[in-house]
Design a protein around this motif. Sequence first.
Motif, PDB file in Angstrom:
ATOM      1  N   LEU A  46      36.754   4.153  32.653  1.00  0.00           N
ATOM      2  CA  LEU A  46      35.491   3.411  32.699  1.00  0.00           C
ATOM      3  C   LEU A  46      35.589   2.100  31.928  1.00  0.00           C
ATOM      4  CD1 LEU A  46      32.901   6.294  32.188  1.00  0.00           C
ATOM      5  CD2 LEU A  46      33.235   4.946  34.266  1.00  0.00           C
ATOM      6  N   ALA A  47      36.206   2.139  30.751  1.00  0.00           N
ATOM      7  CA  ALA A  47      36.315   0.926  29.938  1.00  0.00           C
ATOM      8  C   ALA A  47      37.202  -0.114  30.614  1.00  0.00           C
ATOM      9  CB  ALA A  47      36.870   1.279  28.555  1.00  0.00           C
ATOM     10  N   LEU A  48      38.269   0.319  31.271  1.00  0.00           N
ATOM     11  CA  LEU A  48      39.126  -0.625  31.991  1.00  0.00           C
ATOM     12  C   LEU A  48      38.363  -1.277  33.140  1.00  0.00           C
ATOM     13  CD1 LEU A  48      42.486   1.385  32.120  1.00  0.00           C
ATOM     14  CD2 LEU A  48      42.063  -0.731  30.854  1.00  0.00           C
ATOM     15  N   GLY A  49      37.495  -0.511  33.797  1.00  0.00           N
ATOM     16  CA  GLY A  49      36.684  -1.081  34.868  1.00  0.00           C
ATOM     17  C   GLY A  49      35.681  -2.094  34.348  1.00  0.00           C
ATOM     18  N   LEU A  50      35.003  -1.751  33.247  1.00  0.00           N
ATOM     19  CA  LEU A  50      34.026  -2.685  32.677  1.00  0.00           C
ATOM     20  C   LEU A  50      34.714  -3.908  32.087  1.00  0.00           C
ATOM     21  CD1 LEU A  50      31.096  -3.330  31.979  1.00  0.00           C
ATOM     22  CD2 LEU A  50      31.371  -1.994  29.879  1.00  0.00           C
ATOM     23  N   ASN A  51      35.941  -3.747  31.619  1.00  0.00           N
ATOM     24  CA  ASN A  51      36.670  -4.870  31.037  1.00  0.00           C
ATOM     25  C   ASN A  51      36.917  -5.979  32.061  1.00  0.00           C
ATOM     26  OD1 ASN A  51      38.342  -6.052  28.795  1.00  0.00           O
ATOM     27  ND2 ASN A  51      39.948  -5.807  30.334  1.00  0.00           N
ATOM     28  N   VAL A  52      37.015  -5.621  33.336  1.00  0.00           N
ATOM     29  CA  VAL A  52      37.159  -6.646  34.368  1.00  0.00           C
ATOM     30  C   VAL A  52      35.953  -7.574  34.357  1.00  0.00           C
ATOM     31  CG1 VAL A  52      37.322  -7.048  36.859  1.00  0.00           C
ATOM     32  CG2 VAL A  52      38.603  -5.176  35.814  1.00  0.00           C
ATOM     33  N   VAL A  53      34.775  -6.991  34.215  1.00  0.00           N
ATOM     34  CA  VAL A  53      33.534  -7.769  34.250  1.00  0.00           C
ATOM     35  C   VAL A  53      33.317  -8.506  32.929  1.00  0.00           C
ATOM     36  CG1 VAL A  53      31.041  -7.651  34.598  1.00  0.00           C
ATOM     37  CG2 VAL A  53      32.552  -6.091  35.846  1.00  0.00           C
ATOM     38  N   VAL A  54      33.426  -7.776  31.823  1.00  0.00           N
ATOM     39  CA  VAL A  54      33.092  -8.336  30.512  1.00  0.00           C
ATOM     40  C   VAL A  54      34.277  -9.081  29.892  1.00  0.00           C
ATOM     41  CG1 VAL A  54      32.269  -7.777  28.193  1.00  0.00           C
ATOM     42  CG2 VAL A  54      31.407  -6.507  30.157  1.00  0.00           C
ATOM     43  N   GLY A  55      35.449  -8.468  29.934  1.00  0.00           N
ATOM     44  CA  GLY A  55      36.602  -9.041  29.265  1.00  0.00           C
ATOM     45  C   GLY A  55      37.284 -10.144  30.042  1.00  0.00           C
ATOM     46  N   PHE A  56      37.507  -9.932  31.335  1.00  0.00           N
ATOM     47  CA  PHE A  56      38.208 -10.931  32.141  1.00  0.00           C
ATOM     48  C   PHE A  56      37.286 -12.056  32.586  1.00  0.00           C
ATOM     49  CE2 PHE A  56      41.587  -7.684  33.756  1.00  0.00           C
ATOM     50  CZ  PHE A  56      42.162  -7.684  32.497  1.00  0.00           C
ATOM     51  N   ALA A  57      36.133 -11.690  33.170  1.00  0.00           N
ATOM     52  CA  ALA A  57      35.241 -12.699  33.740  1.00  0.00           C
ATOM     53  C   ALA A  57      34.184 -13.200  32.773  1.00  0.00           C
ATOM     54  CB  ALA A  57      34.559 -12.145  34.999  1.00  0.00           C
ATOM     55  N   GLY A  58      33.996 -12.509  31.639  1.00  0.00           N
ATOM     56  CA  GLY A  58      33.042 -12.982  30.637  1.00  0.00           C
ATOM     57  C   GLY A  58      31.589 -12.774  31.006  1.00  0.00           C
ATOM     58  N   LEU A  59      31.292 -11.715  31.773  1.00  0.00           N
ATOM     59  CA  LEU A  59      29.918 -11.421  32.182  1.00  0.00           C
ATOM     60  C   LEU A  59      29.400 -10.224  31.399  1.00  0.00           C
ATOM     61  CD1 LEU A  59      30.553 -11.639  36.030  1.00  0.00           C
ATOM     62  CD2 LEU A  59      29.711 -13.462  34.542  1.00  0.00           C
ATOM     63  N   LEU A  60      28.186 -10.296  30.894  1.00  0.00           N
ATOM     64  CA  LEU A  60      27.614  -9.199  30.116  1.00  0.00           C
ATOM     65  C   LEU A  60      26.892  -8.233  31.054  1.00  0.00           C
ATOM     66  CD1 LEU A  60      27.120  -7.910  27.425  1.00  0.00           C
ATOM     67  CD2 LEU A  60      25.118  -9.376  27.118  1.00  0.00           C
ATOM     68  N   ASP A  61      27.414  -7.008  31.140  1.00  0.00           N
ATOM     69  CA  ASP A  61      26.858  -5.979  32.018  1.00  0.00           C
ATOM     70  C   ASP A  61      26.356  -4.825  31.162  1.00  0.00           C
ATOM     71  OD1 ASP A  61      26.242  -4.113  33.910  1.00  0.00           O
ATOM     72  OD2 ASP A  61      28.146  -4.195  34.975  1.00  0.00           O
ATOM     73  N   LEU A  62      25.049  -4.594  31.180  1.00  0.00           N
ATOM     74  CA  LEU A  62      24.443  -3.506  30.401  1.00  0.00           C
ATOM     75  C   LEU A  62      24.022  -2.335  31.281  1.00  0.00           C
ATOM     76  CD1 LEU A  62      22.208  -5.507  27.879  1.00  0.00           C
ATOM     77  CD2 LEU A  62      24.486  -4.549  27.519  1.00  0.00           C
ATOM     78  N   GLY A  63      24.428  -2.341  32.535  1.00  0.00           N
ATOM     79  CA  GLY A  63      24.046  -1.247  33.425  1.00  0.00           C
ATOM     80  C   GLY A  63      25.233  -0.639  34.149  1.00  0.00           C
ATOM     81  N   TYR A  64      26.392  -0.636  33.495  1.00  0.00           N
ATOM     82  CA  TYR A  64      27.613  -0.187  34.170  1.00  0.00           C
ATOM     83  C   TYR A  64      27.557   1.292  34.545  1.00  0.00           C
ATOM     84  CZ  TYR A  64      32.578   0.160  35.251  1.00  0.00           C
ATOM     85  OH  TYR A  64      33.776   0.353  35.896  1.00  0.00           O
ATOM     86  N   ALA A  65      26.783   2.076  33.819  1.00  0.00           N
ATOM     87  CA  ALA A  65      26.667   3.504  34.138  1.00  0.00           C
ATOM     88  C   ALA A  65      26.081   3.726  35.533  1.00  0.00           C
ATOM     89  CB  ALA A  65      25.810   4.213  33.095  1.00  0.00           C
ATOM     90  N   ALA A  66      25.420   2.725  36.096  1.00  0.00           N
ATOM     91  CA  ALA A  66      24.847   2.869  37.445  1.00  0.00           C
ATOM     92  C   ALA A  66      25.945   3.105  38.478  1.00  0.00           C
ATOM     93  CB  ALA A  66      24.048   1.619  37.801  1.00  0.00           C
ATOM     94  N   PHE A  67      27.068   2.381  38.386  1.00  0.00           N
ATOM     95  CA  PHE A  67      28.158   2.561  39.342  1.00  0.00           C
ATOM     96  C   PHE A  67      28.840   3.910  39.134  1.00  0.00           C
ATOM     97  CE2 PHE A  67      27.984  -2.086  38.450  1.00  0.00           C
ATOM     98  CZ  PHE A  67      27.404  -2.448  39.664  1.00  0.00           C
ATOM     99  N   PHE A  68      28.937   4.313  37.897  1.00  0.00           N
ATOM    100  CA  PHE A  68      29.444   5.630  37.546  1.00  0.00           C
ATOM    101  C   PHE A  68      28.565   6.707  38.181  1.00  0.00           C
ATOM    102  CE2 PHE A  68      29.139   8.563  33.612  1.00  0.00           C
ATOM    103  CZ  PHE A  68      29.981   9.509  34.178  1.00  0.00           C
ATOM    104  N   ALA A  69      27.243   6.521  38.122  1.00  0.00           N
ATOM    105  CA  ALA A  69      26.298   7.470  38.711  1.00  0.00           C
ATOM    106  C   ALA A  69      26.402   7.494  40.235  1.00  0.00           C
ATOM    107  CB  ALA A  69      24.872   7.111  38.294  1.00  0.00           C
ATOM    108  N   ILE A  70      26.562   6.329  40.846  1.00  0.00           N
ATOM    109  CA  ILE A  70      26.672   6.262  42.311  1.00  0.00           C
ATOM    110  C   ILE A  70      27.875   7.061  42.801  1.00  0.00           C
ATOM    111  CG2 ILE A  70      27.196   4.686  44.226  1.00  0.00           C
ATOM    112  CD1 ILE A  70      25.427   2.614  42.733  1.00  0.00           C
TER     113      ILE A  70
END
Length: 325
Positions: A46-70
């Motif tokens: 999960l952290a590696l997936g979110l790192n693409v958004v936050v770490g690589f692209a610099g976007l703040l995502d506070l709802g990442y659990a939604a994709f996990f839930a889907i």
Amino acid sequence: MTATSFRARASQGATAGLLLALFLFPRVASNYWLDVFTSAFFYVILALGLNVVVGFAGLLDLGYAAFFAIGAYTTGILTTVYHVPFLLTVPAAAALAALSGVVIGAPALRLRSDYLAIVTLGFGEIIRITAKNLTLTGSASGIYGIPRPTVFGHALKTQQDFYYLLLILAIVTYLAMRRLEHSRVGRAWKYIREDEDAAAAMGIDPFRYKLLAFVVGAVVGGLAGTVFAVRMTAIAPESFGFMQSVLILLAVILGGLGRLPGVVLGAFLIVLLPEAMREFASWRYFLFGALLIAMMHFRPEGLWPAGRRKMPQSGRAALNGGDGR
């Protein structure tokens, strides 16, 4: 042998030794520690997936659990209601997560900073509340009785089976993210992260690449959700709340934004530290929070931050008027 090649070989040797130890760990560990490490591998993915958004692209995502839930609900519904084999639910969950990434990303990624964070937070809550009220998702009770999966003819039943499954998935995800980081797309993400306007002036389409980052992160989160559903055999809306998103984001920030080994370290720490402090009972989360505050004060870039390239001597000489001083 140069110092650089020696360090590279030492790093490869250490990595090989660590992987060997992880593969041999179930032979000496109890079921309790197998469960702890299995959860750690899950958070690594999960952290590696979110790192693409936050770490690589610099976007703040506070709802990442939604994709996990889907991903989890897709597998849960398909296996319990329609009796679809687990492996066939995986591409369906990935596709639905990717579609959700496009649906939320297309309008939201035109925003920046706090506004984007608020939209992603709202998206996460919409998914959780929807799952809590739909009959198809089991309402507040969730979905239970999800069958154990069969992977390539082998039925996964024991704790050791899921340990190895998540270990292999974590390794594959790490290698994929590493390859992506050093690709043309990964470099474009980093340019956008550092200066979006400058990246656009260089011919990079910020919206297109940010949307791609959102989709990649969504797919990884959805795939992790499929494994979560069959491992737990029951899912409920409370498993995908805001605090779950914060915990995954914490792993990324704690280890070091954009630094893959640091993200892995952060994921392990958010799982292992509370367990190590279990003997302190009700004080353990207070101590864990105090340690995090201290770390963010003394090392805000993370425990294993991304290094910066040193400017070559010729470049320094040019900046100093050609005298090399």
